[in-house]
Design a protein around this motif. Sequence first.
Motif, PDB file in Angstrom:
ATOM      1  N   ASP A  37       0.817  -1.228   0.000  1.00 53.52           N
ATOM      2  CA  ASP A  37       0.000   0.000   0.000  1.00 53.52           C
ATOM      3  C   ASP A  37       0.843   1.268   0.000  1.00 53.52           C
ATOM      4  O   ASP A  37       0.629   2.184   0.778  1.00 53.52           O
ATOM      5  CB  ASP A  37      -0.967   0.000   1.194  1.00 53.52           C
ATOM      6  CG  ASP A  37      -1.902  -1.188   1.174  1.00 53.52           C
ATOM      7  OD1 ASP A  37      -2.359  -1.557   0.074  1.00 53.52           O
ATOM      8  OD2 ASP A  37      -2.171  -1.750   2.253  1.00 53.52           O
ATOM      9  N   GLY A  38       1.846   1.299  -0.853  1.00 54.13           N
ATOM     10  CA  GLY A  38       2.667   2.496  -1.007  1.00 54.13           C
ATOM     11  C   GLY A  38       3.900   2.540  -0.117  1.00 54.13           C
ATOM     12  O   GLY A  38       4.755   3.398  -0.290  1.00 54.13           O
ATOM     13  N   GLU A  39       4.015   1.641   0.858  1.00 54.78           N
ATOM     14  CA  GLU A  39       5.223   1.595   1.678  1.00 54.78           C
ATOM     15  C   GLU A  39       6.258   0.769   0.926  1.00 54.78           C
ATOM     16  O   GLU A  39       6.021  -0.388   0.593  1.00 54.78           O
ATOM     17  CB  GLU A  39       4.947   0.948   3.032  1.00 54.78           C
ATOM     18  CG  GLU A  39       6.163   0.970   3.920  1.00 54.78           C
ATOM     19  CD  GLU A  39       5.918   0.332   5.277  1.00 54.78           C
ATOM     20  OE1 GLU A  39       6.912  -0.030   5.910  1.00 54.78           O
ATOM     21  OE2 GLU A  39       4.755   0.173   5.681  1.00 54.78           O
ATOM     22  N   ALA A  40       7.408   1.375   0.638  1.00 52.21           N
ATOM     23  CA  ALA A  40       8.414   0.723  -0.189  1.00 52.21           C
ATOM     24  C   ALA A  40       9.750   0.659   0.533  1.00 52.21           C
ATOM     25  O   ALA A  40      10.004   1.412   1.470  1.00 52.21           O
ATOM     26  CB  ALA A  40       8.575   1.484  -1.503  1.00 52.21           C
ATOM     27  N   LEU A  41      10.599  -0.241   0.068  1.00 52.94           N
ATOM     28  CA  LEU A  41      11.938  -0.351   0.623  1.00 52.94           C
ATOM     29  C   LEU A  41      12.687   0.972   0.452  1.00 52.94           C
ATOM     30  O   LEU A  41      13.352   1.452   1.359  1.00 52.94           O
ATOM     31  CB  LEU A  41      12.702  -1.484  -0.076  1.00 52.94           C
ATOM     32  CG  LEU A  41      14.120  -1.739   0.397  1.00 52.94           C
ATOM     33  CD1 LEU A  41      14.137  -2.125   1.872  1.00 52.94           C
ATOM     34  CD2 LEU A  41      14.759  -2.843  -0.429  1.00 52.94           C
TER      35      LEU A  41
END
Length: 55
Positions: A37-41
């Motif tokens: 949901d939009g949280e990326a490394l």
Amino acid sequence: MRDVVTDLRGGFQIIVSDHANLPGEWFQNCVRYKRRDGEALIPQVWIDEHGGSSD
């Protein structure tokens, strides 16, 4: 992978980058981050600030 690390009694670490989200308790206990949901490394704001492309 789990069996090898278990057999080595913590003397070996494996880092896995995958989209799997298996329901097994042992798997869920191993998950540290759920990047969804939009949280990326690498956060998009960092990419934007450093001239990267999101294409």
